[in-house]
Write a protein that holds these residues in place. Structure first.
Motif, PDB file in Angstrom:
ATOM      1  N   ARG A 299       0.817  -1.247   0.197  1.00  0.00           N
ATOM      2  CA  ARG A 299       0.133   0.049   0.188  1.00  0.00           C
ATOM      3  C   ARG A 299       0.722   1.335   0.002  1.00  0.00           C
ATOM      4  N   PHE A 300       1.798   1.196   0.653  1.00  0.00           N
ATOM      5  CA  PHE A 300       3.019   2.449   0.879  1.00  0.00           C
ATOM      6  C   PHE A 300       3.396   2.763  -0.577  1.00  0.00           C
ATOM      7  N   ASN A 301       4.055   1.550  -1.005  1.00  0.00           N
ATOM      8  CA  ASN A 301       4.683   1.752  -2.341  1.00  0.00           C
ATOM      9  C   ASN A 301       3.612   2.144  -3.424  1.00  0.00           C
ATOM     10  N   GLY A 302       2.428   1.635  -3.483  1.00  0.00           N
ATOM     11  CA  GLY A 302       1.116   2.050  -4.235  1.00  0.00           C
ATOM     12  C   GLY A 302       1.303   3.615  -4.110  1.00  0.00           C
ATOM     13  N   GLU A 303       1.131   4.182  -2.749  1.00  0.00           N
ATOM     14  CA  GLU A 303       0.865   5.475  -2.641  1.00  0.00           C
ATOM     15  C   GLU A 303       2.034   6.411  -3.390  1.00  0.00           C
ATOM     16  N   LEU A 304       3.358   6.000  -2.762  1.00  0.00           N
ATOM     17  CA  LEU A 304       4.521   6.690  -3.698  1.00  0.00           C
ATOM     18  C   LEU A 304       4.538   6.459  -5.222  1.00  0.00           C
ATOM     19  N   ARG A 305       4.078   5.434  -5.690  1.00  0.00           N
ATOM     20  CA  ARG A 305       3.858   5.361  -7.257  1.00  0.00           C
ATOM     21  C   ARG A 305       2.744   6.419  -7.447  1.00  0.00           C
ATOM     22  N   GLY A 306       1.992   6.229  -6.793  1.00  0.00           N
ATOM     23  CA  GLY A 306       0.883   7.589  -7.227  1.00  0.00           C
ATOM     24  C   GLY A 306       1.428   8.977  -7.163  1.00  0.00           C
ATOM     25  N   LEU A 307       2.058   9.244  -6.193  1.00  0.00           N
ATOM     26  CA  LEU A 307       2.890  10.421  -6.202  1.00  0.00           C
ATOM     27  C   LEU A 307       3.795  10.840  -7.186  1.00  0.00           C
ATOM     28  N   LEU A 308       4.724   9.756  -7.388  1.00  0.00           N
ATOM     29  CA  LEU A 308       5.889   9.983  -8.413  1.00  0.00           C
ATOM     30  C   LEU A 308       5.678   9.544  -9.829  1.00  0.00           C
ATOM     31  N   GLY A 309       4.707   8.677  -9.829  1.00  0.00           N
ATOM     32  CA  GLY A 309       4.239   7.861 -11.186  1.00  0.00           C
ATOM     33  C   GLY A 309       5.368   6.751 -11.302  1.00  0.00           C
ATOM     34  N   ASP A 310       4.686   5.845 -12.363  1.00  0.00           N
ATOM     35  CA  ASP A 310       5.588   4.536 -12.403  1.00  0.00           C
ATOM     36  C   ASP A 310       7.087   4.742 -12.805  1.00  0.00           C
ATOM     37  N   GLN A 311       7.286   5.520 -13.691  1.00  0.00           N
ATOM     38  CA  GLN A 311       8.843   5.859 -14.185  1.00  0.00           C
ATOM     39  C   GLN A 311       9.381   6.836 -12.846  1.00  0.00           C
ATOM     40  N   GLY A 312       8.594   7.688 -12.499  1.00  0.00           N
ATOM     41  CA  GLY A 312       9.338   8.383 -11.295  1.00  0.00           C
ATOM     42  C   GLY A 312       9.716   7.553 -10.289  1.00  0.00           C
ATOM     43  N   PHE A 313       8.993   6.763  -9.870  1.00  0.00           N
ATOM     44  CA  PHE A 313       8.986   5.537  -8.903  1.00  0.00           C
ATOM     45  C   PHE A 313      10.415   4.882  -9.089  1.00  0.00           C
ATOM     46  N   THR A 314      10.360   4.301 -10.171  1.00  0.00           N
ATOM     47  CA  THR A 314      11.561   3.531 -10.712  1.00  0.00           C
ATOM     48  C   THR A 314      12.731   4.277 -10.735  1.00  0.00           C
ATOM     49  N   ARG A 315      12.901   5.493 -11.257  1.00  0.00           N
ATOM     50  CA  ARG A 315      13.972   6.368 -11.136  1.00  0.00           C
ATOM     51  C   ARG A 315      14.438   6.758  -9.969  1.00  0.00           C
ATOM     52  N   THR A 316      13.561   7.117  -9.094  1.00  0.00           N
ATOM     53  CA  THR A 316      13.794   7.361  -7.777  1.00  0.00           C
ATOM     54  C   THR A 316      14.475   6.456  -6.787  1.00  0.00           C
TER      55      THR A 316
END
Length: 145
Positions: A116-133
């Protein structure tokens, strides 16, 4: 309760520390509620699960902590029956760590909250932003200057 930061804010170290503190506070609260463990304890449990027979020295290295800090962490985990300490088969002063049934249960209980936490971060950053971050933070965590 969000605070807008100017786009020109270049205090990266400060922002990283502030973000890390905020994320740790929120994640600790959620993981304690879901599984009765902190994120630091979860990190240790994942390492013990992924590297059966890991020593405290190896755990300290895996977590990027000093051995003295890991000793206290392992004592707490052992008292909570989340890990077991066993004599090292070759080094008489060392111990190896094993995940107990309680430790495995804590990891299972925390997994939905982690997702759930990672899902919220993906929502904040977007999939590509999450992976790059994630990749950038991994590089920073292993940076040798």
């Amino acid at each position: 309760m969000s605070e807008a930061q100017p786009a020109s804010d270049q205090r990266l170290f400060f922002l990283l520390q502030r973000a890390a503190h905020r994320l740790r506070t929120v994640a600790d609260r959620r993981c304690l509620a879901a599984a009765g463990v902190t994120t630091a304890q979860l990190g240790a449990l994942f390492a013990v699960r992924d590297q059966p027979g890991i020593t405290q020295r190896e755990l300290a290295h895996a977590l990027g902590l000093r051995e003295s800090g890991v000793t206290a962490l392992v004592v707490r985990l052992a008292k909570a029956d989340l890990v077991a300490r066993r004599p090292h088969p070759r080094e008489h002063r060392a111990v190896v760590l094993e995940l107990t049934d309680g430790g495995a249960a804590a990891l299972r209980a925390a997994q939905p909250e982690i997702e759930r936490f990672n899902g919220e971060l993906r929502g904040l950053l977007g999939d590509q932003g999450f992976t790059r971050t994630a990749a950038a933070l991994h590089a920073l965590a292993h940076w040798e200057s």
